[in-house]
Design a protein around this motif. Sequence first.
Motif, short mmCIF file in Angstrom:
data_model
loop_
_atom_site.label_atom_id
_atom_site.label_comp_id
_atom_site.label_asym_id
_atom_site.label_seq_id
_atom_site.Cartn_x
_atom_site.Cartn_y
_atom_site.Cartn_z
N MET A 173 6.58 -9.33 6.18
CA MET A 173 6.86 -7.98 5.67
C MET A 173 5.78 -7.59 4.67
SD MET A 173 9.46 -5.89 6.35
CE MET A 173 10.79 -7.03 6.74
N SER A 174 5.40 -6.32 4.72
CA SER A 174 4.50 -5.77 3.71
C SER A 174 5.33 -5.03 2.66
CB SER A 174 3.49 -4.79 4.33
OG SER A 174 2.56 -5.46 5.14
N TYR A 175 5.03 -5.29 1.38
CA TYR A 175 5.64 -4.57 0.27
C TYR A 175 4.52 -3.76 -0.38
CZ TYR A 175 9.80 -7.37 0.94
OH TYR A 175 10.93 -7.95 1.48
N LEU A 176 4.61 -2.44 -0.25
CA LEU A 176 3.47 -1.57 -0.55
C LEU A 176 3.84 -0.47 -1.52
CD1 LEU A 176 2.62 -1.22 3.21
CD2 LEU A 176 1.34 -2.65 1.61
N PHE A 177 2.84 -0.01 -2.29
CA PHE A 177 3.04 0.99 -3.32
C PHE A 177 1.98 2.09 -3.20
CE2 PHE A 177 4.21 -3.22 -4.70
CZ PHE A 177 5.45 -3.06 -5.31
N GLU A 178 2.27 3.26 -3.72
CA GLU A 178 1.23 4.25 -3.92
C GLU A 178 0.18 3.61 -4.82
OE1 GLU A 178 2.91 7.80 -5.49
OE2 GLU A 178 4.46 7.92 -3.94
N LEU A 201 -9.21 -1.91 -9.61
CA LEU A 201 -8.06 -1.22 -9.03
C LEU A 201 -8.02 0.22 -9.50
CD1 LEU A 201 -5.80 -1.82 -7.08
CD2 LEU A 201 -4.29 -2.12 -9.02
N GLY A 202 -8.56 0.50 -10.68
CA GLY A 202 -8.64 1.88 -11.14
C GLY A 202 -9.48 2.71 -10.19
N ASP A 203 -10.58 2.14 -9.70
CA ASP A 203 -11.42 2.83 -8.71
C ASP A 203 -10.66 3.02 -7.41
OD1 ASP A 203 -13.47 2.90 -10.51
OD2 ASP A 203 -14.47 1.11 -9.74
N LEU A 204 -9.90 2.02 -7.01
CA LEU A 204 -9.13 2.14 -5.78
C LEU A 204 -8.11 3.26 -5.86
CD1 LEU A 204 -8.40 -1.55 -4.71
CD2 LEU A 204 -9.76 0.13 -3.48
N SER A 205 -7.48 3.39 -7.02
CA SER A 205 -6.44 4.42 -7.15
C SER A 205 -7.03 5.82 -7.04
CB SER A 205 -5.71 4.27 -8.48
OG SER A 205 -6.53 4.63 -9.57
N LYS A 206 -8.35 5.96 -7.31
CA LYS A 206 -9.00 7.26 -7.18
C LYS A 206 -9.51 7.49 -5.76
CE LYS A 206 -10.70 7.06 -11.97
NZ LYS A 206 -11.91 6.90 -12.81
N ASN A 207 -10.11 6.45 -5.18
CA ASN A 207 -10.81 6.61 -3.92
C ASN A 207 -9.93 6.47 -2.69
OD1 ASN A 207 -13.18 6.91 -5.38
ND2 ASN A 207 -13.63 4.72 -5.35
N TYR A 208 -8.76 5.90 -2.85
CA TYR A 208 -7.90 5.66 -1.70
C TYR A 208 -6.53 6.29 -1.90
CZ TYR A 208 -11.46 2.35 -0.22
OH TYR A 208 -12.64 1.79 0.17
N ASP A 209 -6.50 7.47 -2.50
CA ASP A 209 -5.25 8.16 -2.72
C ASP A 209 -4.57 8.45 -1.38
OD1 ASP A 209 -3.25 9.42 -4.20
OD2 ASP A 209 -4.20 11.38 -3.97
N GLY A 210 -3.29 8.15 -1.28
CA GLY A 210 -2.58 8.37 -0.03
C GLY A 210 -2.40 7.11 0.78
N ILE A 211 -3.19 6.08 0.50
CA ILE A 211 -3.02 4.80 1.16
C ILE A 211 -2.02 3.98 0.36
CG2 ILE A 211 -4.14 2.64 1.81
CD1 ILE A 211 -6.69 4.13 2.27
N ARG A 212 -1.11 3.33 1.04
CA ARG A 212 -0.17 2.44 0.38
C ARG A 212 -0.79 1.05 0.29
NH1 ARG A 212 1.31 6.86 -0.58
NH2 ARG A 212 3.27 7.84 0.05
N MET A 213 -0.71 0.45 -0.89
CA MET A 213 -1.33 -0.85 -1.13
C MET A 213 -0.33 -1.81 -1.75
SD MET A 213 -4.92 0.32 -2.86
CE MET A 213 -6.08 1.34 -1.99
N GLY A 214 -0.51 -3.08 -1.48
CA GLY A 214 0.38 -4.06 -2.08
C GLY A 214 0.17 -5.45 -1.54
N PHE A 215 1.22 -6.01 -0.97
CA PHE A 215 1.21 -7.42 -0.62
C PHE A 215 1.81 -7.65 0.76
CE2 PHE A 215 2.11 -6.60 -5.10
CZ PHE A 215 1.03 -7.21 -5.72
N ASP A 216 1.06 -8.37 1.60
CA ASP A 216 1.62 -8.89 2.84
C ASP A 216 2.30 -10.20 2.49
OD1 ASP A 216 0.70 -6.81 4.32
OD2 ASP A 216 -0.92 -7.91 5.30
N MET A 217 3.56 -10.35 2.90
CA MET A 217 4.33 -11.53 2.52
C MET A 217 5.02 -12.15 3.73
SD MET A 217 6.02 -10.56 -1.16
CE MET A 217 4.97 -10.57 -2.62
N SER A 218 5.36 -13.41 3.60
CA SER A 218 6.10 -14.11 4.64
C SER A 218 7.10 -15.05 4.00
CB SER A 218 5.14 -14.90 5.56
OG SER A 218 4.43 -15.86 4.80
N LYS A 219 8.09 -15.47 4.76
CA LYS A 219 9.12 -16.39 4.25
C LYS A 219 8.65 -17.83 4.38
CE LYS A 219 13.18 -13.50 5.04
NZ LYS A 219 14.49 -13.38 5.71
#
Length: 219
Positions: A173-178, A201-219
């Motif tokens: 499962m991916s857990y993703l944020f704005e 990450l500050g640069d990412l928040s400006k340059n990739y607005d609209g993309i959801r980012m976070g963590f790919d996770m597994s059990k």
Amino acid sequence: MKHIKKRILQLSLLMAAPVFALLTACGPMGAGTSGNNGGVLGEVLGAMTDGQTLGNILKSVIGLDKPTQQQLVGAWQYRQPGVAFTSDNLLAKAGGEVAATKAKEKLLTYYQSLGISSANTQITIGADNNFSAKIAGKSFSGTYAYDASQCKLTLSTMLFTIPCYVKGTTVGMSYLFESKKLLTLLQTLAALSGNKDLNTLGDLSKNYDGIRMGFDMSK
């Protein structure tokens, strides 16, 4: 499988028209470039005409699959940075795989600087609407509410409330944020640990607005 192939063909036709129009307006393809097939537009065009990439684009859109709350329940461990897109703006999704790859590379560098690993970054979702989590060893916990129609998991703690978007993957499962919300979350956790290296990450928040980012996770 036929349904997926049909969706891929529909997306490719919808996305090709505006890009070809733009390329035509700008002159012959490749003009004024140094052999890179039109720079960014060439990358977008290449992404559209690659069947595997189009398949990945479909898999990278939040909401095409809608995990149930029961599917979220359990203990999840970090595997790698996660990136996905909202279901609007077809042209953005045409170049999505290019943007996703670049965003993941930058996220990986940033996560490594924070010391994020599978050993210290997890989330446990309870059937009783409670959760507990660690990011880079910093713990937080609280309650959650899940809206399956939007794939939206709202995490509430004593310090903050933050929306998280979930998407099933082939291995978990991916857990993703704005991007700006993820920056705020990591800023809060970094402040608790004294880590002030937030530029990437500050640069990412400006340059990739609209993309959801976070963590790919597994059990």
